[in-house]
Design an enzyme around this catalytic site. Structure first.
Site, PDB file in Angstrom:
ATOM      1  N   TRP A 132       0.813  -1.226   0.000  1.00 13.61           N
ATOM      2  CA  TRP A 132       0.000   0.000   0.000  1.00 13.61           C
ATOM      3  C   TRP A 132       0.841   1.268   0.000  1.00 13.61           C
ATOM      4  O   TRP A 132       0.333   2.344  -0.275  1.00 13.61           O
ATOM      5  CB  TRP A 132      -0.913   0.027   1.231  1.00 13.61           C
ATOM      6  N   ASN A 133       2.137   1.182   0.316  1.00 14.13           N
ATOM      7  CA  ASN A 133       2.865   2.429   0.600  1.00 14.13           C
ATOM      8  C   ASN A 133       3.197   3.255  -0.645  1.00 14.13           C
ATOM      9  O   ASN A 133       3.295   4.474  -0.572  1.00 14.13           O
ATOM     10  CB  ASN A 133       4.136   2.151   1.418  1.00 14.13           C
ATOM     11  N   SER A 209       5.787  -7.556   3.415  1.00 13.08           N
ATOM     12  CA  SER A 209       6.430  -7.925   4.675  1.00 13.08           C
ATOM     13  C   SER A 209       7.197  -9.236   4.541  1.00 13.08           C
ATOM     14  O   SER A 209       6.975 -10.026   3.609  1.00 13.08           O
ATOM     15  CB  SER A 209       5.369  -8.077   5.773  1.00 13.08           C
ATOM     16  N   GLU A 230      10.455  -8.425  -2.805  1.00 15.78           N
ATOM     17  CA  GLU A 230      11.032  -7.169  -2.314  1.00 15.78           C
ATOM     18  C   GLU A 230      10.404  -6.923  -0.959  1.00 15.78           C
ATOM     19  O   GLU A 230       9.220  -6.623  -0.857  1.00 15.78           O
ATOM     20  CB  GLU A 230      10.740  -6.027  -3.289  1.00 15.78           C
ATOM     21  N   LEU A 231      11.215  -7.084   0.104  1.00 14.52           N
ATOM     22  CA  LEU A 231      10.680  -7.092   1.462  1.00 14.52           C
ATOM     23  C   LEU A 231      11.168  -5.873   2.255  1.00 14.52           C
ATOM     24  O   LEU A 231      11.296  -4.793   1.714  1.00 14.52           O
ATOM     25  CB  LEU A 231      11.057  -8.416   2.130  1.00 14.52           C
ATOM     26  N   CYS A 263      10.422   1.033   2.335  1.00 21.53           N
ATOM     27  CA  CYS A 263      11.349  -0.039   2.675  1.00 21.53           C
ATOM     28  C   CYS A 263      12.795   0.417   2.590  1.00 21.53           C
ATOM     29  O   CYS A 263      13.645  -0.058   3.344  1.00 21.53           O
ATOM     30  CB  CYS A 263      11.108  -1.243   1.769  1.00 21.53           C
ATOM     31  N   GLU A 360      12.035  -3.683  11.895  1.00 23.46           N
ATOM     32  CA  GLU A 360      11.902  -2.514  11.032  1.00 23.46           C
ATOM     33  C   GLU A 360      10.907  -1.518  11.620  1.00 23.46           C
ATOM     34  O   GLU A 360       9.767  -1.884  11.943  1.00 23.46           O
ATOM     35  CB  GLU A 360      11.432  -2.941   9.638  1.00 23.46           C
TER      36      GLU A 360
END
Length: 458
Positions: A132-133, A209, A230-231, A263, A360
């Protein structure tokens, strides 16, 4: 309440809802994507290029409206939403403008035959699981290269970003993309797992995540399905020298953009002892001066977090640090009233006993560490399970570059942090995931590198 909804994080009001797919509808979407692949892959390259070019123009033309959607969905200030839309335009234009060069066969030379050539061929229907970011950018970097190749796409947006996902699909259709080539699916996690297990799905890409990435990777591995992850990240920002006041301001901007929900934001600022006090002072001055408010209002520097749940998870980590002795120089408190607002924070004194040392901090929190040497800075920078990106700041470029090359990350920078461009590959190592997006690399994840070798007749 529907799982897919626009719940304005500035007000807490649910503005729209979408119905989740039935299992039959999810399978029907895959049937459509699989059938569409047979024709889309054979479309002339100029047809696919035209779709990408028109989509790039649509992102430019509709940037303000797209930004308003993102503001209501996940709290991004309007100016940042416009910048995100313009970046998407650059990505689609990059793949359109460079299509022939990017897709050109690679001549390996005869090597004992008449010719040996590697060609890039699409592989089929792909599943994309998006966060969502950055509801436009992270879709664009997955979608653009794969549509150019001739793959078809089933795109699962984040549950709170259905509106932006719908808009992307409508722009692609208006640009001439045939029915079924790209579909937005409001799927459940189990439906995604079932799709990944289907042999008609050639690959799955997830940005999100560690928990979600582990689940998708497990299912993909079990079914021998290619995956890209891509975490998270815990990017170091190493300050060795130079203009400390300016560097501190840059660090504050990079950390607090998108309310710290990126991230690859600089999450650990590692500063040599002789510059530490000046850096912290400058960082606190910048962060404390940010205007937190409604993302739809001009002049807002930082909106709310994406949801109250996201804010509360961050507060839990902050309280753990506070109780164990961390120093809060500014911020870190929940803003009274509706919405998911929190005051941006600068923290020092984080120790290994605190959850914030390894977990994180996905929000507007800058953590600063003091170190006595370059060796200590590198050791601390690499003391993390993540490896997305990192940066080094100094007016001694030779020293800074040598230091940057020792950071264990997929992307390292000198005197800039997190720079994203269509022509630069994006991705990490360790628990930050695997694979690369953007640039030429983005075309080499879900593709058949087919060797065609021709020998003389017997």
């Amino acid at each position: 309440m529907s799982d897919y909804r626009t719940e304005n994080p500035a007000t807490g009001e649910v503005e729209n809802t979408w119905t989740t797919l039935t299992d039959e509808q999810a399978q029907g979407a895959l049937d459509t994507a699989h059938k569409a692949f047979a024709s889309w892959r054979d479309e002339p390259l100029e047809t696919r290029v035209a779709v990408l070019s028109k989509t790039a123009q649509a992102f430019k033309d509709q940037a303000k409206e797209l930004a308003e959607i993102a503001a209501r969905e996940m709290g991004k200030p309007l100016n940042q939403g416009v910048e995100e839309a313009e970046l998407c335009a650059q990505i689609f234009a990059y793949y359109a403008d460079n299509a022939e060069d990017l897709l050109a066969p690679t001549d390996l030379g005869p090597q004992g035959a008449r010719s040996s050539v590697v060609e890039l061929e699409p592989v089929g229907a792909l599943v994309g699981v998006m966060p969502w970011n950055f509801p436009y950018y992270q879709v664009a970097r997955f979608v653009a290269p794969n549509l150019l190749l001739g793959n078809t796409i089933l795109l699962k947006p984040a549950e709170i970003c259905a509106a932006s996902a719908e808009r992307i699909e409508s722009m692609l259709r208006e640009a001439g993309l045939p029915q079924g080539v790209y579909q937005t699916i409001h799927a459940t996690n189990q439906q995604i797992a079932d799709l990944v297990a289907d042999p008609r799905v050639a690959g799955v890409s997830l940005t999100g995540s560690e928990r979600a990435g582990s689940a998708v990777a497990e299912g993909a591995g079990r079914n021998l399905t290619k995956s890209l992850l891509e975490l998270g990240g815990s990017d170091p920002f190493i300050v060795l020298g130079g203009n400390i006041a300016k560097t501190a301001e840059t660090a504050g901007f990079a950390r607090m953009e998108n309310a710290g929900q990126a991230c690859n934001a600089p999450k650990r600022m590692i500063v040599l002892e002789e510059h530490y006090d000046e850096f912290v002072e400058g960082l606190v001055s910048y962060v404390s001066g940010l205007k937190v408010g409604n993302p739809l209002e001009d002049g807002t520097d930082m909106g709310p977090l994406s949801s109250v749940d996201a804010r509360d998870r961050l507060v839990e980590l902050l309280e753990d640090a506070r109780e164990k002795g961390a120093t809060f120089h500014t911020g870190g408190t929940v803003v009274d009233g509706p919405g998911a607002f929190i005051e941006p924070a600068v923290i020092t004194g984080i120790t290994r006993e605190m959850r914030a040392f390894e977990e994180e901090l996905f929000g507007p929190v800058a953590v600063v560490y003091k170190v006595g040497s370059v060796e200590e800075a590198i050791e601390l920078a690499n003391d993390t399970p993540f490896g997305l990106s990192g940066s080094v700041w100094s007016d001694d470029l030779e020293k800074a570059e040598a230091t940057a090359r020792r950071i264990e990350a997929g992307m390292v920078y000198v005197n800039e942090h997190g720079t994203t461009a269509a022509g630069l590959p994006f991705g990490g190592v360790k628990r930050s995931g695997y694979g690369r997006e953007l640039a030429e690399n983005g075309l080499h994840e879900f593709v058949n590198h087919r060797l065609v070798r021709v020998s003389d007749a017997l």
